[in-house]
Design a protein around this motif. Structure first.
Motif, mmCIF file in Angstrom:
data_model
loop_
_atom_site.group_PDB
_atom_site.id
_atom_site.type_symbol
_atom_site.label_atom_id
_atom_site.label_comp_id
_atom_site.label_asym_id
_atom_site.label_seq_id
_atom_site.Cartn_x
_atom_site.Cartn_y
_atom_site.Cartn_z
ATOM 1 N N PRO A 1 0.797 -1.224 0.000
ATOM 2 C CA PRO A 1 0.000 0.000 0.000
ATOM 3 C C PRO A 1 0.834 1.281 0.000
ATOM 4 O O PRO A 1 0.328 2.345 -0.355
ATOM 5 N N HIS A 2 2.100 1.176 0.400
ATOM 6 C CA HIS A 2 2.996 2.338 0.411
ATOM 7 C C HIS A 2 3.767 2.477 -0.901
ATOM 8 O O HIS A 2 4.602 3.379 -1.035
ATOM 9 N N GLY A 3 3.512 1.571 -1.836
ATOM 10 C CA GLY A 3 4.237 1.612 -3.102
ATOM 11 C C GLY A 3 5.676 1.162 -2.986
ATOM 12 O O GLY A 3 6.519 1.516 -3.815
ATOM 13 N N ILE A 4 5.969 0.366 -1.966
ATOM 14 C CA ILE A 4 7.331 -0.123 -1.722
ATOM 15 C C ILE A 4 7.386 -1.609 -2.063
ATOM 16 O O ILE A 4 6.597 -2.397 -1.527
ATOM 17 N N GLY A 5 8.295 -1.993 -2.940
ATOM 18 C CA GLY A 5 8.457 -3.400 -3.276
ATOM 19 C C GLY A 5 9.167 -4.156 -2.168
ATOM 20 O O GLY A 5 9.872 -3.566 -1.340
ATOM 21 N N CYS A 6 8.990 -5.456 -2.142
ATOM 22 C CA CYS A 6 9.618 -6.274 -1.104
ATOM 23 C C CYS A 6 9.927 -7.650 -1.677
ATOM 24 O O CYS A 6 9.051 -8.306 -2.239
ATOM 25 N N SER A 7 11.169 -8.064 -1.554
ATOM 26 C CA SER A 7 11.605 -9.348 -2.122
ATOM 27 C C SER A 7 12.331 -10.187 -1.085
ATOM 28 O O SER A 7 13.074 -9.672 -0.245
ATOM 29 N N LEU A 8 12.111 -11.484 -1.189
ATOM 30 C CA LEU A 8 12.889 -12.479 -0.454
ATOM 31 C C LEU A 8 13.844 -13.120 -1.442
ATOM 32 O O LEU A 8 13.418 -13.654 -2.467
ATOM 33 N N CYS A 9 15.143 -13.068 -1.149
ATOM 34 C CA CYS A 9 16.126 -13.737 -1.997
ATOM 35 C C CYS A 9 16.696 -14.935 -1.254
ATOM 36 O O CYS A 9 17.126 -14.814 -0.102
ATOM 37 N N CYS A 10 16.692 -16.083 -1.915
ATOM 38 C CA CYS A 10 17.194 -17.316 -1.305
ATOM 39 C C CYS A 10 18.303 -17.905 -2.171
ATOM 40 O O CYS A 10 18.056 -18.818 -2.975
ATOM 41 N N PRO A 11 19.525 -17.388 -2.032
ATOM 42 C CA PRO A 11 20.632 -17.941 -2.809
ATOM 43 C C PRO A 11 21.087 -19.282 -2.247
ATOM 44 O O PRO A 11 20.814 -19.613 -1.079
ATOM 45 N N ALA A 12 21.789 -20.034 -3.060
ATOM 46 C CA ALA A 12 22.386 -21.294 -2.629
ATOM 47 C C ALA A 12 23.912 -21.127 -2.649
ATOM 48 O O ALA A 12 24.424 -20.045 -2.336
ATOM 49 N N LEU A 13 24.628 -22.163 -3.029
ATOM 50 C CA LEU A 13 26.085 -22.153 -2.923
ATOM 51 C C LEU A 13 26.689 -21.001 -3.731
ATOM 52 O O LEU A 13 26.492 -20.902 -4.939
ATOM 53 N N THR A 14 27.413 -20.136 -3.036
ATOM 54 C CA THR A 14 28.008 -18.949 -3.644
ATOM 55 C C THR A 14 29.470 -18.862 -3.240
ATOM 56 O O THR A 14 29.839 -19.257 -2.127
ATOM 57 N N ARG A 15 30.282 -18.336 -4.135
ATOM 58 C CA ARG A 15 31.734 -18.273 -3.903
ATOM 59 C C ARG A 15 32.048 -17.166 -2.897
ATOM 60 O O ARG A 15 32.375 -16.036 -3.244
ATOM 61 N N THR A 16 31.934 -17.503 -1.611
ATOM 62 C CA THR A 16 32.184 -16.552 -0.533
ATOM 63 C C THR A 16 33.044 -17.215 0.532
ATOM 64 O O THR A 16 33.346 -18.410 0.464
ATOM 65 N N ASN A 17 33.363 -16.436 1.561
ATOM 66 C CA ASN A 17 34.084 -16.987 2.711
ATOM 67 C C ASN A 17 33.148 -17.235 3.879
ATOM 68 O O ASN A 17 33.561 -17.196 5.042
ATOM 69 N N ALA A 18 31.871 -17.494 3.580
ATOM 70 C CA ALA A 18 30.875 -17.685 4.636
ATOM 71 C C ALA A 18 31.257 -18.812 5.581
ATOM 72 O O ALA A 18 30.893 -18.790 6.764
ATOM 73 N N TRP A 19 32.003 -19.782 5.085
ATOM 74 C CA TRP A 19 32.376 -20.938 5.911
ATOM 75 C C TRP A 19 33.297 -20.546 7.072
ATOM 76 O O TRP A 19 33.462 -21.317 8.028
ATOM 77 N N THR A 20 33.877 -19.346 7.036
ATOM 78 C CA THR A 20 34.768 -18.916 8.121
ATOM 79 C C THR A 20 34.003 -18.322 9.298
ATOM 80 O O THR A 20 34.615 -17.925 10.289
ATOM 81 N N SER A 21 32.676 -18.257 9.215
ATOM 82 C CA SER A 21 31.888 -17.637 10.287
ATOM 83 C C SER A 21 32.180 -18.254 11.650
ATOM 84 O O SER A 21 32.240 -17.558 12.668
#
Length: 313
Positions: free
Chosen positions: A185-205
């Motif tokens: 109603p405010h004219g604001i879009g909203c998206s959910l993004c669900c990526p899978a395996l990506t070349r990052t260093n996330a495994w170091t968390s």
């Protein structure tokens, strides 16, 4: 995937975007795609070396330097201050991308309170803090505006070593899918993004656990085992491609942005299990009526109408 920024410039050039966790990984990929589309950027970071390396990319490309803001997304007071700083610097805020997260795994039946508090606090609490801090400013702006919450394919696919992580991503999914109806109603879009395996260093968390969450119930993982796990990420999608797909999905007003094509079999199997679990019996007319009202309310909300409790009965 190379982004043809020109095709998005008409809608996004000059728009101000704030992205969390933007010095590395998917957050940086999103920032780079946004910059190529002519957006003005405010980016949060934690590590100074990561920030310096990321800043060099924008300089080399000739893009306007982003406004860099140091932020722990669990710090609500700092998040609110950052929102004010972004508004003071740019004058308006149009886009929020809640991306920052931790990828920490271990057997859920052995998890401690600290494990829950840390992972949920960052992955879900950080999204909540972004929404509460920035939505008033985005509502006050005009023109093209959007909120994107980056979850994970774990929002659909649980795993034996990812219970709390999965719970946090399910929570982001549920929040975002509901928020979409409130923002329409405010004219604001909203998206959910669900990526899978990506070349990052996330495994170091797991190596970056804050001192305040020291009591883990998860068994210790030898560094070499963690590094071996990290090799899987080398096969992942380039973060810029994820960012480009997010930008495309936002432009198309997609409520759900799936970036990886390889999960068709998982969704087919999940659909079959859900349908098989439904009881084969007649539902009473009263319940059927209530569910039809719910479905109509969802359609109306997506069309931009404000839905109230009495619309559901």
């Amino acid at each position: 995937m190379e982004l043809n920024g020109a095709q998005f410039r008409e809608q996004w050039a000059g728009r101000v975007a704030f992205i969390t966790g933007a010095a590395t990984g998917i957050g940086l990929g999103v920032a780079q795609a946004f910059a190529d589309a002519g957006m003005k950027l405010a980016l949060s970071y934690r590590n100074e070396d990561d920030r310096a390396k990321a800043a060099a990319w924008f300089a080399e490309k000739g893009h306007e330097a982003p406004l860099w803001l140091k932020l722990d997304v669990t710090d609500r007071a700092r998040f609110a201050a950052v929102a004010d700083e972004v508004e003071a610097h740019f004058g308006a805020v149009h886009v929020l991308v809640n991306n920052a997260g931790v990828s920490v795994f271990g057997p859920t039946d052995e998890a401690s309170y600290d494990d829950y508090d840390w992972i949920m606090g960052v992955n879900f609490g950080g999204v909540v803090n972004g929404i509460v801090s920035f939505l008033p400013k985005i509502k006050a702006a005009d023109g093209r505006r959007h909120v994107t919450n980056v979850s994970s394919m774990a929002a659909f696919l649980p795993g034996p070593q990812a219970g709390i992580y999965t719970a946090s991503k399910f929570a982001v999914r549920g929040l975002t899918e509901s928020l979409r109806y409130n923002l329409a109603p405010h004219g604001i879009g909203c998206s959910l993004c669900c990526p899978a395996l990506t070349r990052t260093n996330a495994w170091t968390s797991a190596m970056k656990r804050p001192d305040g969450f020291g009591e883990s119930g998860f068994p210790d993982v030898p560094p070499e085992a963690l590094e071996q796990f990290g090799t899987a990420f080398e096969e992942g999608m380039d973060p810029y491609e994820v960012g480009a797909k997010i930008l495309r999905g936002m432009t198309q007003q997609d409520g759900l942005i799936l970036t990886h094509p390889e999960h068709g079999p998982d969704f087919e199997e999940a659909h079959e299990k859900i349908m098989a679990a439904l009881p084969v019996e007649e539902a009473p007319a009263g319940r059927l009526h209530i569910e039809e009202l719910r479905r109509k309310a969802m359609r109306d909300a997506e069309a931009g109408l404000v839905i109230r409790l009495d619309d559901l009965t």
